[in-house]
Design a protein around this motif. Structure first.
Motif, PDB file in Angstrom:
ATOM      1  N   GLU A 177       6.330   8.852  11.317  1.00 53.41           N
ATOM      2  CA  GLU A 177       5.602   8.629  12.563  1.00 53.41           C
ATOM      3  C   GLU A 177       6.184   7.461  13.345  1.00 53.41           C
ATOM      4  N   LEU A 178       6.602   6.413  12.652  1.00 55.36           N
ATOM      5  CA  LEU A 178       7.159   5.234  13.306  1.00 55.36           C
ATOM      6  C   LEU A 178       8.655   5.125  13.051  1.00 55.36           C
ATOM      7  N   GLY A 179       9.258   6.199  12.573  1.00 49.72           N
ATOM      8  CA  GLY A 179      10.689   6.186  12.318  1.00 49.72           C
ATOM      9  C   GLY A 179      11.068   5.652  10.957  1.00 49.72           C
ATOM     10  N   LEU A 180      10.072   5.341  10.120  1.00 56.09           N
ATOM     11  CA  LEU A 180      10.319   4.804   8.793  1.00 56.09           C
ATOM     12  C   LEU A 180       9.591   5.631   7.742  1.00 56.09           C
ATOM     13  N   LEU A 181      10.070   5.555   6.503  1.00 52.21           N
ATOM     14  CA  LEU A 181       9.328   6.137   5.394  1.00 52.21           C
ATOM     15  C   LEU A 181       8.115   5.261   5.097  1.00 52.21           C
ATOM     16  N   GLU A 182       7.104   5.841   4.488  1.00 56.93           N
ATOM     17  CA  GLU A 182       5.854   5.109   4.263  1.00 56.93           C
ATOM     18  C   GLU A 182       6.011   4.053   3.173  1.00 56.93           C
ATOM     19  N   TYR A 183       5.258   2.976   3.312  1.00 51.88           N
ATOM     20  CA  TYR A 183       5.229   1.889   2.325  1.00 51.88           C
ATOM     21  C   TYR A 183       4.501   2.353   1.060  1.00 51.88           C
ATOM     22  N   PRO A 184       4.685   1.639  -0.078  1.00 52.34           N
ATOM     23  CA  PRO A 184       4.003   2.019  -1.331  1.00 52.34           C
ATOM     24  C   PRO A 184       2.484   1.903  -1.201  1.00 52.34           C
ATOM     25  N   LEU A 185       1.773   2.776  -1.905  1.00 54.23           N
ATOM     26  CA  LEU A 185       0.306   2.809  -1.870  1.00 54.23           C
ATOM     27  C   LEU A 185      -0.269   2.442  -3.231  1.00 54.23           C
ATOM     28  N   TYR A 186      -1.406   1.758  -3.230  1.00 56.97           N
ATOM     29  CA  TYR A 186      -2.067   1.331  -4.468  1.00 56.97           C
ATOM     30  C   TYR A 186      -3.578   1.500  -4.328  1.00 56.97           C
ATOM     31  N   THR A 187      -4.268   1.739  -5.469  1.00 59.60           N
ATOM     32  CA  THR A 187      -5.726   1.791  -5.475  1.00 59.60           C
ATOM     33  C   THR A 187      -6.224   1.282  -6.828  1.00 59.60           C
ATOM     34  N   ARG A 188      -7.486   1.417  -7.106  1.00 55.01           N
ATOM     35  CA  ARG A 188      -8.058   0.933  -8.365  1.00 55.01           C
ATOM     36  C   ARG A 188      -7.581   1.758  -9.551  1.00 55.01           C
ATOM     37  N   PRO A 189      -7.456   1.125 -10.727  1.00 56.19           N
ATOM     38  CA  PRO A 189      -7.750  -0.279 -11.061  1.00 56.19           C
ATOM     39  C   PRO A 189      -6.658  -1.232 -10.567  1.00 56.19           C
ATOM     40  N   ALA A 190      -7.016  -2.500 -10.454  1.00 55.28           N
ATOM     41  CA  ALA A 190      -6.079  -3.504  -9.953  1.00 55.28           C
ATOM     42  C   ALA A 190      -4.925  -3.743 -10.923  1.00 55.28           C
TER      43      ALA A 190
END
Length: 243
Positions: A177-190
């Motif tokens: 969408e912005l010309g870049l690949l998406e950044y890494p994603l994280y969720t629970r548990p920490a």
């Protein structure tokens, strides 16, 4: 033709295997949108337009070679049965222009699309030229037919239609969408198997989080997709220069 804007969106699929549709698009968000009438699906069985008792749609290629070629008269008759609402006619082909997010956006903004799904070795060139068909590829690989590619194209477009996705911001931050690949994603548990979520994401500092995500997206794009990275640098430089 691709830039024409309309209020509704319809997918017309010409195929030898109509039972393959809507396939996965009958489920989840796309499926609910289909039920609500956000988008429409018309299936046309190309074999219905064969004029012999065996419903023959193919013949051996002129010049020799392996495989069979779909006949221009049969394909043309199938296309004649489809109402002309200004939608582009797209033939899913590995030799076509690459499907990218810019094309997806243009198709989502239009009245719909007519998708021509080939089988065997492909479709006679004459009907593609006579109908000014646009050839589109979903990648540099070979599929058994155009149907899986058509589903990919439809999925990419349908999710951009108004009301299909619940979170517009999420769509704006996705890869490409912005010309870049998406950044890494994280969720629970920490912490999971000794691996912790990056500290910045739990800091509550929104500006630092935004900066970290931008840096990660840039690094991943530079390492994995140098072609996209080069395009991004050009666009970023043009923006700085006010072009």
């Amino acid at each position: 033709m691709l830039d024409k804007v309309a209020a509704s969106w319809k997918a017309t699929v010409l195929t030898l295997h109509p039972d393959m549709f809507p396939g996965s698009l009958g489920l989840s968000l796309a499926g609910r949108a289909l039920e609500k009438g956000t988008w429409e699906l018309e299936k046309v069985d190309i074999r219905d337009f064969a004029d012999d008792k065996h419903r023959t749609v193919d013949a051996i290629p002129f010049g020799g070679g392996a495989g069979l070629v779909m006949r221009p008269d049969v394909v043309d008759a199938a296309l004649n049965s489809v109402a002309d609402n200004g939608s582009p006619v797209i033939y899913l082909s590995p030799r076509g222009r690459l499907l990218d997010q810019d094309l997806v956006k243009k198709l989502a903004a239009g009245p719909g699309v007519t998708l021509l799904c080939g089988r065997y070795e492909g479709i006679d060139q004459r009907v593609l030229e006579a109908r000014e068909v646009i050839e589109v590829s979903v990648g540099d690989y070979i599929l058994s037919g155009g149907e899986p590619a058509a589903l990919i194209l439809m999925d990419a477009v349908i999710r951009l239609l108004p009301g299909v996705m619940g979170n517009r911001e999420s769509a704006d931050e996705e890869s490409f969408e912005l010309g870049l690949l998406e950044y890494p994603l994280y969720t629970r548990p920490a912490e999971w198997q000794g691996r912790k979520v990056p500290e910045v994401l739990t800091s509550g500092h929104h500006e630092k989080i935004k900066q970290w995500r931008q840096e990660q997206a840039e690094e991943i794009t530079r390492e994995r997709r140098p072609d996209l990275w080069a395009e991004y640098l050009v666009k970023r430089n043009d923006t700085k220069l006010g072009r």
